[in-house]
Motif scaffolding. Structure first.
Motif, mmCIF file in Angstrom:
data_model
loop_
_atom_site.group_PDB
_atom_site.id
_atom_site.type_symbol
_atom_site.label_atom_id
_atom_site.label_comp_id
_atom_site.label_asym_id
_atom_site.label_seq_id
_atom_site.Cartn_x
_atom_site.Cartn_y
_atom_site.Cartn_z
ATOM 1 N N SER A 131 0.861 -1.186 0.000
ATOM 2 C CA SER A 131 0.000 0.000 0.000
ATOM 3 C C SER A 131 0.899 1.238 0.000
ATOM 4 N N LYS A 133 1.094 3.473 2.301
ATOM 5 C CA LYS A 133 1.738 3.653 3.613
ATOM 6 C C LYS A 133 2.840 2.628 3.868
ATOM 7 N N ASP A 134 2.721 1.431 3.297
ATOM 8 C CA ASP A 134 3.817 0.448 3.418
ATOM 9 C C ASP A 134 5.093 1.058 2.840
ATOM 10 N N THR A 155 2.878 -6.838 2.873
ATOM 11 C CA THR A 155 1.970 -7.715 3.626
ATOM 12 C C THR A 155 1.924 -8.997 2.808
ATOM 13 N N ASN A 159 -1.995 -13.809 4.579
ATOM 14 C CA ASN A 159 -2.828 -12.770 5.203
ATOM 15 C C ASN A 159 -3.403 -11.777 4.200
ATOM 16 N N THR A 161 -6.392 -10.558 1.685
ATOM 17 C CA THR A 161 -7.802 -10.715 1.337
ATOM 18 C C THR A 161 -7.911 -10.712 -0.178
ATOM 19 N N ASP A 182 -7.721 -0.606 0.924
ATOM 20 C CA ASP A 182 -8.159 0.170 -0.241
ATOM 21 C C ASP A 182 -8.392 -0.682 -1.486
ATOM 22 N N GLY A 183 -7.775 -1.866 -1.521
ATOM 23 C CA GLY A 183 -7.899 -2.671 -2.739
ATOM 24 C C GLY A 183 -7.824 -4.157 -2.460
HETATM 25 P P1 ADP Z 1 -2.697 2.508 3.329
HETATM 26 O O1 ADP Z 1 -1.784 1.657 4.162
HETATM 27 O O2 ADP Z 1 -1.965 3.367 2.331
HETATM 28 O O3 ADP Z 1 -3.685 3.259 4.147
HETATM 29 P P2 ADP Z 1 -4.469 0.243 2.844
HETATM 30 O O4 ADP Z 1 -5.514 0.712 3.836
HETATM 31 O O5 ADP Z 1 -4.937 -0.386 1.587
HETATM 32 O O6 ADP Z 1 -3.559 1.472 2.416
HETATM 33 O O7 ADP Z 1 -3.491 -0.792 3.568
HETATM 34 C C1 ADP Z 1 -3.395 -0.964 4.951
HETATM 35 C C2 ADP Z 1 -2.517 -2.184 5.232
HETATM 36 O O8 ADP Z 1 -3.207 -3.352 4.790
HETATM 37 C C3 ADP Z 1 -1.170 -2.168 4.508
HETATM 38 O O9 ADP Z 1 -0.162 -2.649 5.358
HETATM 39 C C4 ADP Z 1 -1.367 -3.102 3.309
HETATM 40 O O10 ADP Z 1 -0.200 -3.817 2.966
HETATM 41 C C5 ADP Z 1 -2.431 -4.046 3.824
HETATM 42 N N1 ADP Z 1 -3.328 -4.481 2.733
HETATM 43 C C6 ADP Z 1 -3.752 -3.775 1.664
HETATM 44 N N2 ADP Z 1 -4.549 -4.513 0.868
HETATM 45 C C7 ADP Z 1 -4.650 -5.716 1.458
HETATM 46 C C8 ADP Z 1 -5.342 -6.937 1.129
HETATM 47 N N3 ADP Z 1 -6.094 -7.066 0.026
HETATM 48 N N4 ADP Z 1 -5.201 -7.994 1.980
HETATM 49 C C9 ADP Z 1 -4.452 -7.878 3.098
HETATM 50 N N5 ADP Z 1 -3.789 -6.778 3.455
HETATM 51 C C10 ADP Z 1 -3.871 -5.704 2.651
#
Ligand code: ADP
Length: 218
Positions: A131, A133-134, A155, A159, A161, A182-183
């Motif tokens: 993501s 933020k990662d 991630t 784990n 989705t 977000d995705g």
């Molecule tokens: P951001 O971190 O930029 O707010 P997200 O809310 O999508 O964006 O991601 C939050 C966390 O969840 C991140 O650590 C990301 O790697 C993880 N993440 C994002 N999409 C998925 C997914 N489909 N399944 C599991 N983990 C996810």
């Protein structure tokens, strides 16, 4: 009064609303009888009855006539949305390999204008998610971003989705909310693992929400 039908909103005319009232009170009732009550011919009424049946207000049974389905606008809207499948709305997934550097992943995110990258192995199978933020977190220290591979910070499976093309869009939208992400990658099961074939994001859901209304106004 307006009603959703197959993704489109149908504005009901005064006459159509009158027909619904008649059928509500006196159904089952034949088209002929409705026409009589309205002092119209059966032929004049045919398009109205067709619209009301298609929109789900009325149901017609041969030799019985029209009857009111008793469904509220909300129930019909729910039925419409529950027909939306992932396969009809998914967009192209943007993927990087596990050995890609954090620096290159950040560049890809900008170039492709996406907020989520999927990480794949050499069989194109899903191993991780990145993501915004990662990548920001990895950029906070003084490390050389060109030297850190994304598999260190992503991630990772199991784990992640995922969803499949035949899933209901509403179920995927619920996952986006429940998991606070977000995705979600759209995957296909293969002997090597989960092949990434698409993505559903919050933007996908926002677009569908807007189209639901705009379709009717163009
Ligand atoms: P951001 O971190 O930029 O707010 P997200 O809310 O999508 O964006 O991601 C939050 C966390 O969840 C991140 O650590 C990301 O790697 C993880 N993440 C994002 N999409 C998925 C997914 N489909 N399944 C599991 N983990 C996810």
């Amino acid at each position: 009064m307006s009603q959703l039908s197959g993704g489109e909103i149908v504005e009901l005319s005064k006459r159509q609303q009158h027909i619904i009232e008649i059928v509500k009170e006196d159904g089952p009732i034949t088209g002929e009888q409705i026409a009589e009550r309205l002092n119209l011919t059966r032929a004049t009424l045919r398009p109205d009855l067709a619209i009301l049946t298609m929109a789900g207000f009325l149901d017609a049974r041969p030799r019985v006539g029209y009857f009111y389905t008793g469904k509220t606008g909300n129930e019909l809207l729910t039925e419409t949305i529950k027909k939306y499948k992932v396969q009809d709305y998914q967009s192209r997934p943007i993927v990087v390999e596990e050995s890609t550097s954090v620096y290159d992943a950040i560049s890809t995110m900008f170039l492709e204008d996406v907020g989520t990258l999927f990480v794949v192995d050499h069989h194109s199978c899903l191993t991780g998610v990145l993501s915004r933020k990662d990548l920001l977190r990895a950029s906070l220290g003084k490390q050389d971003l060109a030297a850190i591979p994304v598999h260190i910070i992503m991630t990772r499976m199991p784990n992640i989705t995922v969803c499949r093309r035949s899933d209901l869009l509403i179920e995927v939208a619920k996952q986006l909310i429940d998991k606070q992400i977000d995705g979600i990658p759209v995957v296909k099961d293969t002997t090597q693992g989960l092949e990434v074939t698409g993505r559903i994001t919050k933007t996908t859901i926002t677009k569908v929400f807007v189209e639901l209304v705009m379709d009717d106004q163009v």
